[in-house]
Design a protein around this motif. Structure first.
Motif, PDB file in Angstrom:
ATOM      1  N   THR A 132       0.801  -1.220   0.000  1.00  0.00           N
ATOM      2  CA  THR A 132       0.000   0.000   0.000  1.00  0.00           C
ATOM      3  C   THR A 132       0.839   1.278   0.000  1.00  0.00           C
ATOM      4  O   THR A 132       0.285   2.376   0.059  1.00  0.00           O
ATOM      5  N   ASP A 133       2.162   1.155  -0.084  1.00  0.00           N
ATOM      6  CA  ASP A 133       3.041   2.323  -0.052  1.00  0.00           C
ATOM      7  C   ASP A 133       2.965   3.056  -1.391  1.00  0.00           C
ATOM      8  O   ASP A 133       3.249   2.492  -2.443  1.00  0.00           O
ATOM      9  N   GLU A 134       2.603   4.326  -1.368  1.00  0.00           N
ATOM     10  CA  GLU A 134       2.400   5.075  -2.610  1.00  0.00           C
ATOM     11  C   GLU A 134       3.695   5.245  -3.394  1.00  0.00           C
ATOM     12  O   GLU A 134       3.707   5.170  -4.628  1.00  0.00           O
ATOM     13  N   ALA A 135       4.805   5.467  -2.696  1.00  0.00           N
ATOM     14  CA  ALA A 135       6.081   5.633  -3.391  1.00  0.00           C
ATOM     15  C   ALA A 135       6.491   4.343  -4.095  1.00  0.00           C
ATOM     16  O   ALA A 135       7.019   4.368  -5.211  1.00  0.00           O
ATOM     17  N   VAL A 136       6.237   3.208  -3.442  1.00  0.00           N
ATOM     18  CA  VAL A 136       6.549   1.920  -4.053  1.00  0.00           C
ATOM     19  C   VAL A 136       5.635   1.673  -5.253  1.00  0.00           C
ATOM     20  O   VAL A 136       6.075   1.185  -6.301  1.00  0.00           O
ATOM     21  N   GLN A 137       4.378   2.040  -5.126  1.00  0.00           N
ATOM     22  CA  GLN A 137       3.449   1.891  -6.243  1.00  0.00           C
ATOM     23  C   GLN A 137       3.943   2.660  -7.464  1.00  0.00           C
ATOM     24  O   GLN A 137       3.933   2.151  -8.589  1.00  0.00           O
ATOM     25  N   ARG A 138       4.400   3.878  -7.227  1.00  0.00           N
ATOM     26  CA  ARG A 138       4.861   4.703  -8.345  1.00  0.00           C
ATOM     27  C   ARG A 138       6.138   4.141  -8.969  1.00  0.00           C
ATOM     28  O   ARG A 138       6.301   4.127 -10.176  1.00  0.00           O
ATOM     29  N   ALA A 139       7.061   3.678  -8.100  1.00  0.00           N
ATOM     30  CA  ALA A 139       8.387   3.282  -8.582  1.00  0.00           C
ATOM     31  C   ALA A 139       8.413   1.880  -9.145  1.00  0.00           C
ATOM     32  O   ALA A 139       9.219   1.585 -10.026  1.00  0.00           O
ATOM     33  N   TYR A 140       7.526   1.009  -8.641  1.00  0.00           N
ATOM     34  CA  TYR A 140       7.711  -0.400  -8.980  1.00  0.00           C
ATOM     35  C   TYR A 140       6.411  -1.157  -9.167  1.00  0.00           C
ATOM     36  O   TYR A 140       6.065  -1.590 -10.266  1.00  0.00           O
ATOM     37  N   LEU A 141       5.644  -1.308  -8.111  1.00  0.00           N
ATOM     38  CA  LEU A 141       4.487  -2.230  -8.165  1.00  0.00           C
ATOM     39  C   LEU A 141       3.470  -1.796  -9.216  1.00  0.00           C
ATOM     40  O   LEU A 141       2.892  -2.617  -9.902  1.00  0.00           O
ATOM     41  N   GLY A 142       3.262  -0.486  -9.334  1.00  0.00           N
ATOM     42  CA  GLY A 142       2.270  -0.053 -10.314  1.00  0.00           C
ATOM     43  C   GLY A 142       2.869   0.588 -11.548  1.00  0.00           C
ATOM     44  O   GLY A 142       2.162   0.858 -12.499  1.00  0.00           O
ATOM     45  N   GLY A 143       4.203   0.788 -11.512  1.00  0.00           N
ATOM     46  CA  GLY A 143       4.778   1.606 -12.551  1.00  0.00           C
ATOM     47  C   GLY A 143       5.650   0.908 -13.558  1.00  0.00           C
ATOM     48  O   GLY A 143       6.074   1.505 -14.527  1.00  0.00           O
ATOM     49  N   GLY A 144       5.972  -0.345 -13.353  1.00  0.00           N
ATOM     50  CA  GLY A 144       6.820  -1.029 -14.331  1.00  0.00           C
ATOM     51  C   GLY A 144       8.225  -1.237 -13.829  1.00  0.00           C
ATOM     52  O   GLY A 144       8.572  -0.860 -12.727  1.00  0.00           O
ATOM     53  N   ALA A 145       9.072  -1.847 -14.691  1.00  0.00           N
ATOM     54  CA  ALA A 145      10.364  -2.347 -14.250  1.00  0.00           C
ATOM     55  C   ALA A 145      11.474  -1.340 -14.445  1.00  0.00           C
ATOM     56  O   ALA A 145      11.554  -0.586 -15.337  1.00  0.00           O
TER      57      ALA A 145
END
Length: 241
Positions: A228-241
């Motif tokens: 649920t971390d927004e920074a992680v979502q942006r950088a990795y989980l939701g944003g690509g490799a």
């Protein structure tokens, strides 16, 4: 309880590129820790520093209270740090059995006990599901099974810290399920540090997750916190490799 592994200000430069940037990291005994992040985040460089395959540009590495920053890789193996490579490094012409035997021999004081040697090899192969392939040349194994052979070679060292770099790469779904069970079994007697792109595996296995981005720690916490971390979502989980 004291940490089994700590890094303080750990950095590694390659020319003008800083691949690992002042990483402070702490790993507790018995923990399963996953390291995730985009391609080029510094994950493999970080664990290579921990295992002694490359030297740091700055910082310190402490294992079980002792500074091991200057120790070569083979000395770290003797202390109980086992590492499986991102790219398979088995001896293709040797049998599966003989690949593991090379590791078992390091744990035998005299190196001459054939009974103990065979028992140690077969125990490791049974744990990873390769006992029935013991006498095949390692080069004839499918890629995923070569990854499991590397895990068996690490297990044969009786490690205190098992470092696994992309262990499920090349495995089928059923083999991944078996690996998850194996990793939990390993954690009963050793600490596990895992680099893994398969997020289902990470979320099932890890007690805590460290997220790297551009060589720095972006976030750290439980699977629920990281998910649920927004920074992680942006950088990795939701944003690509």
């Amino acid at each position: 309880m004291n940490a089994l592994l700590e890094t303080r200000g750990l950095s590694r430069d390659f020319g003008g590129l800083r691949a690992v940037d002042r990483v402070d990291f702490s790993l507790m005994p018995g923990e399963i820790r996953a390291i995730i992040g985009p391609n080029g985040a510094g994950k493999t460089t970080f664990v290579s520093l921990v295992c002694g395959r490359i030297e740091p540009s700055a910082g310190t590495i402490v294992f079980d209270g002792a500074d091991i920053t200057a120790l070569p890789a083979h000395r770290r193996v003797r202390l109980g740090i086992a590492y499986t490579f991102q790219i398979t490094s088995v001896y293709a012409q040797l049998s599966v059995f003989d690949n593991v035997a090379l590791a078992v021999q390091r744990t035998l004081a005299d190196g001459r006990s054939q009974g103990r040697l065979r028992a140690g090899v077969m125990e490791a192969l049974e744990r990873v599901g390769l006992a029935d392939r013991a006498w095949l040349p390692a080069g004839q194994l499918a890629y995923g099974h070569q990854r499991l052979l590397e895990v068996a070679m690490g297990l044969a060292l009786k490690p205190r810290l098992m470092v696994l770099d992309e262990p499920t790469q090349g495995l089928g779904d059923s083999e991944i399920e078996n690996f998850i069970a194996l990793a939990r079994e390993i954690a009963a007697s050793a600490t596990v540090l895992l680099i893994e792109h398969n997020m289902d595996v990470v979320m099932q296995l890890a007690h805590r997750i460290t997220v790297l981005e551009a060589g720095r720690v972006l976030a750290e916490g439980s699977p629920d916190v990281i998910r649920t971390d927004e920074a992680v979502q942006r950088a990795y989980l939701g944003g690509g490799a």
